[in-house]
Design an enzyme around this catalytic site. Structure first.
Site, short mmCIF file in Angstrom:
data_model
loop_
_atom_site.label_atom_id
_atom_site.label_comp_id
_atom_site.label_asym_id
_atom_site.label_seq_id
_atom_site.Cartn_x
_atom_site.Cartn_y
_atom_site.Cartn_z
N CYS A 144 0.81 -1.22 0.00
CA CYS A 144 0.00 0.00 0.00
C CYS A 144 0.85 1.28 0.00
CB CYS A 144 -0.94 -0.01 1.20
SG CYS A 144 -0.18 -0.59 2.72
N HIS A 253 -2.91 6.29 4.47
CA HIS A 253 -1.48 6.39 4.78
C HIS A 253 -0.95 7.75 4.31
CE1 HIS A 253 -1.68 2.28 5.81
NE2 HIS A 253 -0.97 1.74 4.85
#
Ligand code: A2P
Length: 352
Positions: A144, A253
């Protein structure tokens, strides 16, 4: 099963409507998002699998509910045009190749195959051309944190060349799965709750490493970021330093990045370059109230970049700093996997 090469180029809609897709790990944080993305992209024939303990559960798929089937062995899941796999690295190591033998294509979200020479590691905005070959049965979805980073790096590299990358991450708990989300929720209600997923409490805290350590002091999340970035950009000697950190954010994130370019740029040139990149949203206004955050971009499947700047006091430089945010379950995982599948279905690749 659809044989793409014998029937020529299909429209995306036609291919979606016909394709039979299995999602294994459908009850997990990424698997649930895969179902949402598949429904949004127009897929019709989707089957959800999870472990036997989840069999019979219902999961939302567009306006319908899907009943979860149990995955007990690979023979439970055969004859699909594509399998989206999000059940962890051990599961993929154990069953990935057998699933690829029994189904046309497997897109795996784990780290199990990401460095395998015969498995393309793909972020469609960067290296989608790898999907046009017909030599693979498994495609690996990158880590990710890597996905959101390489979308930005690819743009800078194309325009200015890339010498080195230094990144520090601020990673959401959903990257560690559904149980990690529940753990943060529980600790926010009860500060004394004993951690199960993380080694220390995550609520009100910052954990300076993600995943296991190697003998040199790197954690595996950092190793993944370095190796995968080099592979996706096809820059095997790229100098790169990563520090990966878990923070008490549910989804999204963030990354503070410094890069060294091959040529000097002005800030305006860097902004113009990033403005053009597919899949990227640039916020160039320096206003606290308008800075993107994991919360403000939560509905988006794009990569967001902001705080683009040169070293203090310099008008031109080979060094550039910026901040990158993306939803780790969307562009960082499920959306990227569904984009890969969409691209394969739209092409002329042989399915079996
Ligand atoms: P289950 O919910 O039945 O345990 P996450 O990464 O969010 O923890 O999700 C992991 C996903 O992988 C879940 O859907 C989980 O199903 C699934 N999973 C884990 N082990 C297996 C297994 N042996 N067979 C099928 N699915 C599995």
């Amino acid at each position: 099963m659809i044989f793409f090469h014998t029937q020529g180029m299909r429209t995306v809609t036609e291919a979606h409507q016909r394709a039979r897709v299995a999602v294994i790990g459908a009850t997990g944080a990424v698997g649930r998002q895969m179902l949402l993305d598949l429904a949004a992209a127009g897929f019709k024939h989707v089957t959800a699998f999870a472990s036997p303990r989840s069999a019979g559960q219902s999961l939302p798929f567009g306006s319908r509910q899907l009943r979860v089937r149990k995955f007990a062995r690979p023979s439970c899941c055969t004859g699909f045009d594509a399998v989206l796999l999000s059940a962890g690295g051990d599961f993929a190591q154990r069953y990935g190749k057998r699933l690829a033998a029994e189904n046309a294509i497997v897109v795996d979200n784990s780290s199990a195959f990401r460095m395998a020479a015969d498995v393309p590691l793909v972020v469609p905005e960067v290296n989608a051309a790898l999907l046009d070959r017909d030599t693979y049965r498994i495609v690996a979805n990158p880590n990710c944190s890597t996905i959101q980073l390489v979308v930005v790096l690819a743009a800078l590299r194309r325009s200015f060349g890339l010498q080195a990358v230094d990144v520090a991450t601020y990673q959401a708990v959903s990257g560690a799965g559904q149980r990690a989300v529940a753990e943060l929720e529980q600790q926010l209600r009860d500060a004394q709750a004993v951690p199960q997923v993380f080694a220390q409490p995550i609520a009100g805290n910052v954990l300076a490493a993600i995943d296991r350590f190697d003998a040199a002091g790197h954690c595996f999340e950092e190793v993944k970021m370095v190796c995968e970035t080099r592979r996706i950009l096809d820059l095997p000697r790229l100098r790169m330093h990563a520090t990966t950190v878990r923070v008490p954010v549910y989804h999204g994130h963030s990354e503070a990045v410094t890069v060294e370019l091959e040529q000097e740029v002005s800030r305006a040139q860097a902004l113009a370059c990033l403005q053009e990149q597919e899949g990227l949203e640039l916020v160039s206004v320096d206003d606290h109230a308008r800075l993107p955050t994991p919360r403000t971009v939560a509905a988006s499947s794009k990569v967001w970049v902001t705080r683009v700047r040169l070293p203090y006091g310099e008008a031109r430089s080979r060094w550039l700093q910026f901040f990158v945010i993306a939803h780790n379950l969307k562009k960082g995982a499920a959306t990227n996997a569904v984009q890969i599948l969409t691209r394969i279905l739209a092409g002329e690749r042989c399915a079996k």
